[in-house]
Design an enzyme around this catalytic site. Structure first.
Site, PDB file in Angstrom:
ATOM      1  N   GLY A  10      -7.033  -0.214 -10.768  1.00 56.48           N
ATOM      2  CA  GLY A  10      -5.600  -0.100 -10.495  1.00 56.48           C
ATOM      3  C   GLY A  10      -4.955  -1.477 -10.447  1.00 56.48           C
ATOM      4  N   MET A  11      -3.639  -1.500 -10.232  1.00 53.19           N
ATOM      5  CA  MET A  11      -2.907  -2.775 -10.237  1.00 53.19           C
ATOM      6  C   MET A  11      -3.411  -3.713  -9.141  1.00 53.19           C
ATOM      7  SD  MET A  11       1.212  -3.368 -10.161  1.00 53.19           S
ATOM      8  CE  MET A  11       1.491  -2.818  -8.480  1.00 53.19           C
ATOM      9  N   LEU A  12      -3.543  -3.212  -7.919  1.00 49.00           N
ATOM     10  CA  LEU A  12      -4.068  -4.050  -6.841  1.00 49.00           C
ATOM     11  C   LEU A  12      -5.567  -4.260  -6.995  1.00 49.00           C
ATOM     12  CD1 LEU A  12      -3.788  -5.568  -4.153  1.00 49.00           C
ATOM     13  CD2 LEU A  12      -4.127  -3.362  -2.981  1.00 49.00           C
ATOM     14  N   ASP A  36     -15.439   8.693  -7.662  1.00 47.57           N
ATOM     15  CA  ASP A  36     -14.280   9.517  -7.301  1.00 47.57           C
ATOM     16  C   ASP A  36     -14.339   9.710  -5.790  1.00 47.57           C
ATOM     17  OD1 ASP A  36     -12.482  11.527  -6.702  1.00 47.57           O
ATOM     18  OD2 ASP A  36     -12.961  12.720  -8.485  1.00 47.57           O
ATOM     19  N   ALA A  58      -5.834   5.397  -4.908  1.00 44.89           N
ATOM     20  CA  ALA A  58      -4.793   6.234  -4.296  1.00 44.89           C
ATOM     21  C   ALA A  58      -4.090   7.059  -5.358  1.00 44.89           C
ATOM     22  CB  ALA A  58      -3.759   5.353  -3.572  1.00 44.89           C
ATOM     23  N   THR A  60      -0.653   7.449  -6.452  1.00 43.22           N
ATOM     24  CA  THR A  60       0.523   6.606  -6.252  1.00 43.22           C
ATOM     25  C   THR A  60       1.768   7.134  -6.979  1.00 43.22           C
ATOM     26  OG1 THR A  60      -0.187   5.197  -8.081  1.00 43.22           O
ATOM     27  CG2 THR A  60      -0.815   4.495  -5.857  1.00 43.22           C
ATOM     28  N   TYR A 123       4.223  11.836  -0.412  1.00 42.12           N
ATOM     29  CA  TYR A 123       3.353  10.658  -0.558  1.00 42.12           C
ATOM     30  C   TYR A 123       3.172   9.965   0.796  1.00 42.12           C
ATOM     31  CZ  TYR A 123       2.275   5.758  -1.789  1.00 42.12           C
ATOM     32  OH  TYR A 123       1.735   4.488  -1.860  1.00 42.12           O
ATOM     33  N   LYS A 127      -0.322   9.388   2.930  1.00 39.58           N
ATOM     34  CA  LYS A 127      -0.803   8.033   3.262  1.00 39.58           C
ATOM     35  C   LYS A 127      -0.915   7.863   4.779  1.00 39.58           C
ATOM     36  CE  LYS A 127      -1.476   4.953   0.828  1.00 39.58           C
ATOM     37  NZ  LYS A 127      -2.716   4.467   0.166  1.00 39.58           N
TER      38      LYS A 127
HETATM   39  N1  LIG Z   1       2.572  -0.034  -5.939  1.00 39.59           N
HETATM   40  C1  LIG Z   1       3.283  -0.180  -4.817  1.00 39.59           C
HETATM   41  O1  LIG Z   1       4.462  -0.573  -4.832  1.00 39.59           O
HETATM   42  C2  LIG Z   1       2.636   0.104  -3.485  1.00 39.59           C
HETATM   43  C3  LIG Z   1       3.415  -0.045  -2.334  1.00 39.59           C
HETATM   44  C4  LIG Z   1       2.827   0.192  -1.091  1.00 39.59           C
HETATM   45  C5  LIG Z   1       1.501   0.564  -1.013  1.00 39.59           C
HETATM   46  N2  LIG Z   1       0.771   0.728  -2.137  1.00 39.59           N
HETATM   47  C6  LIG Z   1      -0.633   1.116  -1.997  1.00 39.59           C
HETATM   48  O2  LIG Z   1      -1.418   0.104  -2.593  1.00 39.59           O
HETATM   49  C7  LIG Z   1      -2.639   0.663  -3.085  1.00 39.59           C
HETATM   50  C8  LIG Z   1      -2.850   0.229  -4.515  1.00 39.59           C
HETATM   51  O3  LIG Z   1      -1.760   0.699  -5.292  1.00 39.59           O
HETATM   52  P1  LIG Z   1      -1.572   0.323  -6.823  1.00 39.59           P
HETATM   53  O4  LIG Z   1      -0.135   0.038  -7.006  1.00 39.59           O
HETATM   54  O5  LIG Z   1      -2.616  -0.675  -7.243  1.00 39.59           O
HETATM   55  O6  LIG Z   1      -1.882   1.741  -7.491  1.00 39.59           O
HETATM   56  P2  LIG Z   1      -2.437   2.105  -8.942  1.00 39.59           P
HETATM   57  O7  LIG Z   1      -2.197   1.016  -9.908  1.00 39.59           O
HETATM   58  O8  LIG Z   1      -1.886   3.493  -9.213  1.00 39.59           O
HETATM   59  O9  LIG Z   1      -4.000   2.213  -8.702  1.00 39.59           O
HETATM   60  C9  LIG Z   1      -4.589   3.287  -8.019  1.00 39.59           C
HETATM   61  C10 LIG Z   1      -5.968   3.457  -8.588  1.00 39.59           C
HETATM   62  O10 LIG Z   1      -6.612   4.515  -7.863  1.00 39.59           O
HETATM   63  C11 LIG Z   1      -7.348   5.265  -8.819  1.00 39.59           C
HETATM   64  N3  LIG Z   1      -7.640   6.592  -8.304  1.00 39.59           N
HETATM   65  C12 LIG Z   1      -6.811   7.656  -8.230  1.00 39.59           C
HETATM   66  N4  LIG Z   1      -7.486   8.703  -7.722  1.00 39.59           N
HETATM   67  C13 LIG Z   1      -8.755   8.293  -7.486  1.00 39.59           C
HETATM   68  C14 LIG Z   1      -9.925   8.925  -6.991  1.00 39.59           C
HETATM   69  N5  LIG Z   1      -9.924  10.215  -6.637  1.00 39.59           N
HETATM   70  N6  LIG Z   1     -11.065   8.196  -6.865  1.00 39.59           N
HETATM   71  C15 LIG Z   1     -11.072   6.880  -7.255  1.00 39.59           C
HETATM   72  N7  LIG Z   1     -10.013   6.237  -7.753  1.00 39.59           N
HETATM   73  C16 LIG Z   1      -8.857   6.949  -7.865  1.00 39.59           C
HETATM   74  C17 LIG Z   1      -6.475   5.292 -10.044  1.00 39.59           C
HETATM   75  O11 LIG Z   1      -7.240   5.655 -11.151  1.00 39.59           O
HETATM   76  P3  LIG Z   1      -6.548   6.453 -12.383  1.00 39.59           P
HETATM   77  O12 LIG Z   1      -5.696   5.423 -13.073  1.00 39.59           O
HETATM   78  O13 LIG Z   1      -7.715   6.918 -13.178  1.00 39.59           O
HETATM   79  O14 LIG Z   1      -5.730   7.542 -11.772  1.00 39.59           O
HETATM   80  C18 LIG Z   1      -5.984   3.844 -10.071  1.00 39.59           C
HETATM   81  O15 LIG Z   1      -6.899   3.022 -10.775  1.00 39.59           O
HETATM   82  C19 LIG Z   1      -2.507   2.168  -2.859  1.00 39.59           C
HETATM   83  O16 LIG Z   1      -3.139   2.509  -1.661  1.00 39.59           O
HETATM   84  C20 LIG Z   1      -1.017   2.390  -2.712  1.00 39.59           C
HETATM   85  O17 LIG Z   1      -0.746   3.544  -1.922  1.00 39.59           O
HETATM   86  C21 LIG Z   1       1.309   0.499  -3.384  1.00 39.59           C
END
Ligand SMILES: NC(=O)c1ccc[n+]([C@@H]2O[C@H](COP(=O)([O-])OP(=O)(O)OC[C@H]3O[C@@H](n4cnc5c(N)ncnc54)[C@H](OP(=O)(O)O)[C@@H]3O)[C@@H](O)[C@H]2O)c1
Length: 282
Positions: A10-12, A36, A58, A60, A123, A127
């Site tokens: 994922g992005m983070l 998973d 997550a 997201t 969402y 969370k």
């Molecule tokens: N982006 C924001 O602005 C933001 C703000 C506040 C908090 N957050 C939190 O920061 C964290 C990282 O967010 P991000 O922006 O990096 O999100 P992201 O880019 O959507 O990455 C989430 C990753 O989780 C994977 N995933 C989904 N379901 C899964 C499962 N069952 N088992 C294992 N992996 C799974 C996804 O894989 P797939 O691609 O295969 O689905 C994706 O690689 C999350 O906890 C999010 O809630 C994000």
């Protein structure tokens, strides 16, 4: 120290892994195909031998979660519980990434770490449940709430804005939502510093300092992309309704970090200046 990053693609997750490896740490990233987190049986053995598990996995898709709350809950709450329980069994610390969406967003001063959650979206509910599950399953936990994340490794606000500004030449961006744009590299660096400092288990806020609106951030993005910030005009949330309610006020306080003598992430605008080239090129 052996680190495992769940949701490593994922992005983070990508910047968490890059930051750990840059610092010479042993880090393994697993994406959904490899681990998973909704599969409790698979999760348990996958964590053997690790000292720190960072949960970047997550659901997201914030708007999509309104119609698919059970699926979002399976990842954000049950998956987080599985990972936290397995980390405890492995003798590892769990770092759970959470969000400003656990709050109502109607405050007028920065949310303290101990402020009462009151999510206004599906969402946010999933969370918030994930936070409680992680705390319940493993006493050795860090719940790190972040917000307005951007990074080179995923689709994010600055990249969308830079592309749209280039294509259209003018934009309208929401001015009545306020928050703290936070670079994924800065959050990853903060997590490494928190673990190195052995901060006490608990809930922390991992956002940049200062605050701006989406409009203010968009102007900074457009300027960094070499265009005139004046092409970004203002609009309001009322004219841009989406399925999930967005918090109007997403400013998080950093008192717990200061108490632990860990420096919070710097001012969002200064950090954007550092991040812009990498993120817009990403
Ligand atoms: N982006 C924001 O602005 C933001 C703000 C506040 C908090 N957050 C939190 O920061 C964290 C990282 O967010 P991000 O922006 O990096 O999100 P992201 O880019 O959507 O990455 C989430 C990753 O989780 C994977 N995933 C989904 N379901 C899964 C499962 N069952 N088992 C294992 N992996 C799974 C996804 O894989 P797939 O691609 O295969 O689905 C994706 O690689 C999350 O906890 C999010 O809630 C994000």
């Amino acid at each position: 120290m052996q680190w495992l990053v769940a949701g490593g693609n994922g992005m983070l997750g990508k910047d968490m892994l890059a930051t750990l490896r840059d610092r010479g740490e042993d880090a393994v990233g697993l994406d959904r195909d490899e681990l998973d987190i909704t599969d409790a049986e698979a999760t348990r053995p996958a964590l053997d031998g690790f000292d720190v598990v960072v949960n970047c996995a997550a659901w997201t898709a914030v708007d999509h979660a309104e119609e698919h709350e059970a699926e979002a809950f399976a990842v954000n709450a049950v998956g987080a519980a599985n990972l936290s329980r397995a980390a405890r069994a492995a003798g590892a610390k769990i770092v759970q990434i959470s969000t400003d969406y656990v709050f109502a967003g109607d405050a007028t001063e920065p949310y303290a770490e101990g402020a009462a959650p009151a999510p206004r979206s599906a969402y946010g509910r999933t969370k918030a449940a994930g936070e409680w599950a992680v705390r319940a399953e493993n006493p050795d936990h860090l719940v790190v709430r972040t917000a307005w994340l951007y990074g080179a490794g995923g689709a994010c606000f600055p990249r969308t804005i830079a592309r749209a500004a280039g294509e259209r030449g003018e934009l309208e961006v929401i001015v009545d939502q306020v928050g703290q744009p936070t670079w994924t590299r800065d959050l990853a660096d903060l997590i490494v510093r928190m673990v190195a400092a052995d901060v006490a288990p608990g809930t922390y806020h991992g956002t940049a300092s200062g605050r701006t609106s989406w409009h203010g951030f968009a102007q900074a993005v457009v300027a960094a992309a070499g265009m005139d910030p004046a092409i970004v005009r203002t609009t309001t949330s009322a004219s841009y309704v989406r399925p999930a309610t967005r918090p109007a006020y997403s400013v998080l306080g950093h008192q717990m970090l200061r108490a632990a003598r860990v420096a919070p992430i710097g001012d969002w605008a200064e950090r954007w200046d550092v991040a812009a080239r990498e993120v817009l090129a990403g």
